[in-house]
Structures are given as structure tokens and as C-alpha cells.
Design a protein around this motif. Structure first.
Motif, short mmCIF file in Angstrom:
data_model
loop_
_atom_site.label_atom_id
_atom_site.label_comp_id
_atom_site.label_asym_id
_atom_site.label_seq_id
_atom_site.Cartn_x
_atom_site.Cartn_y
_atom_site.Cartn_z
N PRO A 1 -129.65 32.67 -22.54
CA PRO A 1 -130.55 33.87 -21.69
C PRO A 1 -131.32 33.15 -21.35
CG PRO A 1 -131.58 33.67 -24.48
CD PRO A 1 -130.16 33.11 -23.69
N HIS A 2 -131.88 32.07 -20.72
CA HIS A 2 -132.78 31.87 -20.63
C HIS A 2 -132.72 30.62 -19.57
CE1 HIS A 2 -132.35 28.61 -23.45
NE2 HIS A 2 -132.45 27.70 -23.13
N MET A 3 -131.58 30.59 -18.74
CA MET A 3 -130.83 29.89 -18.25
C MET A 3 -129.84 30.54 -17.19
SD MET A 3 -129.18 26.50 -20.42
CE MET A 3 -130.41 25.26 -21.37
N SER A 4 -129.50 30.06 -15.78
CA SER A 4 -128.72 30.63 -15.47
C SER A 4 -127.40 30.72 -15.76
CB SER A 4 -129.09 30.00 -13.80
OG SER A 4 -129.04 29.32 -13.42
N ILE A 5 -126.33 31.61 -15.15
CA ILE A 5 -125.19 31.70 -14.82
C ILE A 5 -124.84 29.80 -14.63
CG2 ILE A 5 -123.11 32.29 -13.99
CD1 ILE A 5 -124.90 33.99 -16.12
N LEU A 6 -125.00 29.50 -13.58
CA LEU A 6 -124.64 27.88 -13.56
C LEU A 6 -125.27 27.13 -14.54
CD1 LEU A 6 -123.61 25.78 -11.46
CD2 LEU A 6 -125.63 26.09 -10.07
N ASP A 7 -126.33 26.84 -14.96
CA ASP A 7 -126.86 26.17 -15.91
C ASP A 7 -125.99 25.97 -16.99
OD1 ASP A 7 -128.59 25.08 -14.37
OD2 ASP A 7 -130.37 26.05 -14.92
N ASN A 8 -125.92 27.15 -17.45
CA ASN A 8 -125.09 28.07 -18.51
C ASN A 8 -123.81 27.26 -18.72
OD1 ASN A 8 -125.38 29.67 -21.08
ND2 ASN A 8 -127.02 30.57 -19.40
N VAL A 9 -123.19 27.22 -17.52
CA VAL A 9 -122.04 26.49 -17.26
C VAL A 9 -121.92 25.13 -17.19
CG1 VAL A 9 -119.53 26.25 -15.75
CG2 VAL A 9 -120.87 28.98 -15.93
#
Length: 378
Positions: free
Chosen positions: A120-128
Motif C-alpha cells: 500500500p505504501h508503494m506506487s503502482i509502478l514500484d509495486n510492479v
């Protein structure tokens, strides 16, 4: 403002279409083999003597009720769980056995969990990008944006998970699982949180992406329709054991037993007695092909296999007790002479059959299943 799954009911989840086909990027599919695999939790077996082979590029659905062991088997393949006995092989190489255990990150396996497990604390890009630590940051970013583009979410790369609907989070989880180009993709109930009206389209788009990548895929599901729509092969499980393995058509048309038959369709069940003339049942005399050596059998007829004719014509006598309109079909409840319980029939909506009518009833052989009763062989 966080969005929840109610966006599906309102049809507002289509903020971005899925990306162009052919842009997902291919991987080298891996074969997966379970050899006599068993697993237990505190002495209670969850998987029992499972032997199974998944061909490279094949989509396999693990199907069964909650607690049957399907998720445990998937976790064993991933290396998240360790079997109590047996072996797991990927491309012929043992990755889990008595003396070998390869950790998940070294198996070339992608995981997509039921709750998507986004940070939840990461952006969508960072998640991927999370699983691309071995790449230079520029290359990882480019690969992640490409994966997000294929699932239609490149424009939301800077957003955070709470800003996305359930369907969009599902797309992010798919992109994250596929971006390292795993040889095997494991998906645990990936569509269970989606609204039913959107589930079919999201499922079809997901399947298209998986086909593009050519990854071997195992999908855990409790939904037989989903298994038939997505799987090249299906493994039906019960109490940790394999009940039946085959194509969707094989499991539907030739179920191994009553449990398998009931899993894929509603059934009218009656008793039958095998005689020289065939199988005598309250629904008439049926062919005894394959059960000649049994004394008594269970006859199962799918509702669409109950055929109605005008009263007085060939067939057993019945009376329609109720009629319900459910869209494309009418559901009829029919009382049959000699049966304590009525049978259910499905007929095309708008038919002339109505409550209170006397009818003659026959069966369609393609929708009749016959199973010998236990301990009734001669």
C-alpha cells in the motif's frame, strides 16, 4: 478517494482498456511435475499422494471445494510450503525433495495471490518493479511500464493501490507476476473478489495475456465454470486427493463418479435396477452400457436432459408443479409417477409448458450419467 468493488456494479471500472494484444512479451515455458507429493498440517494430511505433470505452456486449473488441498499444492509448487514427502520437478530438475529444496525466488515462478498482496505504501509502478531488483533501475522501469501498458494501466503508474478499484488492482497484480517473465505462473483464486458482471471480461483478458506470454500457468479455483473456460486441463480434488484429471470436456461428459458429476452440473438422481432389458428406472428403461455387471445403479440426469412431450405420448407420466422464468430458460418442477421427489427440467424460455399441465417425460441420452452403486457388482 479509495474505490471499492462496488465500482463494478456501477460499470465504472473501465477507466482504461487493456493494452494492445501482442505486447505482453513472451517467456520460456517450464514443465512442472509432482511425484507422489503429500503434505500435512500438524499431522492432518492436506495433500495425499499427488502425482501430476503439467506440460510447458499448459494452463491447468486446480478445482475443488475449500479445504481440499488445491492452494496447498500450488504453494508447494511455489516453494512457499514444503511437502512432507515426494518430489517437485521443474523442467526435469528437482526443486523439492528429501535432500533438495530450492527457495521460491530461484524457481522461476510467478505468484498472484487472492488478495493481490500489493504494497500500500508503494506506487503502482514500484509495486510492479518490486521483483526486478536484478535489473538496472532504468531497465526495470521500462519493463514495468510495458507490463502496465499491456493491462491498460500505464497512465496510473504513479497512483497508489488504494486509489484503484478491485479490478484494477487485479490487473496490477497480474502485471507484477508476469513482468519477470516466469516460466510458471501460479494464480490463487484471482477473480474471486470481482463483481460477477465484470468477471467474465476480466477473466478473458487475463487469459489472453497469459497465452501471449506462453507461461505455464496453474490457476486455483472453486468455480467449475471458470475452470472449464480457462483450463486446458482440470484437476478435480477432494480431501487432498486427485478425483479426476483431464480436459474440461472429459470431466463434464465422463465424470469419474457422482462427486465429479455433481461438481459440474445440477442433477436429478434416481435409482435403477439392471435387468436383461436394460436399467429399469422411474424415468423408463435406459441402456445398461458399461454397467452390465452391477445389480443396482444411480441414474443422474441433467435438467436439460429431461424432455417433455404431450400427455399420452411415449414416456412416463408427469405433471408440472411449478414454472420459473430465469431469463434464457424456464425452470420446471415435474412430479413423476413412482418418484417421491420431483425432477427439475430446463426448457427454452417462452415455451408452452405451464404449471398444472400433464406431460409425458423422456430423457436425452447425452445428459444421462450412470454410476454403479458401491458393493453392487455381481
Amino acid at each position: 478517494m479509495p474505490q471499492n468493488d462496488n465500482t463494478f456494479a456501477n460499470g465504472n471500472d473501465q477507466r482504461a482498456d487493456w493494452g494492445a494484444p501482442g505486447t505482453a512479451g513472451a517467456t520460456i515455458a517450464a514443465g512442472l511435475v509432482f511425484e507422489d507429493v503429500s503434505h500435512d498440517y500438524d499431522g492432518v494430511e492436506s495433500v495425499r499422494d499427488m502425482t501430476l505433470s503439467v506440460a510447458p505452456g499448459e494452463i491447468l486449473c486446480l478445482l475443488g471445494h475449500s479445504g481440499c488441498g488445491k492452494t496447498t499444492l500450488m504453494r508447494i509448487a511455489a516453494g512457499v510450503e514444503r511437502q512432507s514427502r515426494g518430489r517437485v520437478l521443474i523442467n526435469g530438475r528437482e526443486v523439492a525433495g528429501d535432500a533438495v529444496f530450492t527457495p521460491p525466488e530461484k524457481r522461476g515462478v510467478g505468484l498472484m495471490f487472492q488478495d493481490y498482496a500489493l504494497f500500500p505504501h508503494m506506487s503502482i509502478l514500484d509495486n510492479v518493479m518490486f521483483g526486478l531488483k536484478a535489473l538496472a533501475k532504468k531497465d526495470a522501469r521500462s519493463a514495468a511500464l510495458g507490463a502496465l501498458g499491456r493491462v491498460g494501466l500505464a497512465d496510473y503508474a504513479s497512483d497508489f493501490p488504494h486509489a484503484l478499484s478491485g479490478g484494477e488492482q487485479q490487473r496490477v497484480a497480474l502485471a507484477r507476476a508476469l513482468v519477470p517473465r516466469p516460466g510458471i505462473l501460479l494464480m490463487d483464486e484471482p477473480f474471486s473478489g470481482l463483481d460477477k458482471r465484470l468477471r467474465d471480461s476480466v477473466r478473458d483478458d487475463t487469459l489472453a495475456v497469459i497465452r501471449e506470454t506462453r507461461a505455464t500457468c496453474i490457476i486455483v479455483t472453486h468455480d467449475p465454470e471458470e475452470a472449464m473456460r480457462m483450463g486446458d486441463k482440470i484437476v478435480l480434488m477432494r480431501n487432498g486427493r486427485l478425483v479426476q484429471y483431464g480436459t474440461p470436456a472429459e470431466l463434464y461428459n465422463s465424470p469419474a463418479d457422482l462427486f465429479a458429476a455433481r461438481f459440474f452440473s445440477e442433477l436429478n438422481q434416481v435409482s435403477g435396477t439392471v435387468t436383461g432389458a436394460g436399467i429399469e428406472t422411474p424415468l423408463g428403461v435406459l441402456p445398461a452400457d458399461g454397467v452390465e455387471n452391477a445389480r443396482s445403479v444411480d441414474i443422474c440426469v441433467r435438467p436439460q436432459g429431461i424432455l417433455l412431450h404431450e400427455a399420452g405420448l411415449a414416456g412416463v407420466r408427469g405433471r408440472i408443479r411449478s414454472k420459473r422464468f430465469v431469463g434464457e430458460v424456464d425452470l420446471l418442477t415435474i412430479a413423476i409417477e413412482g418418484l417421491n421427489q420431483p425432477v427439475q427440467a430446463r426448457v427454452r424460455a417462452g415455451s408452452s409448458w405451464d404449471q398444472g399441465m400433464d406431460v409425458a417425460v423422456t430423457t436425452d441420452p447425452k445428459d444421462v450419467l450412470v454410476f454403479p452403486r458401491e458393493d453392487t457388482h455381481v
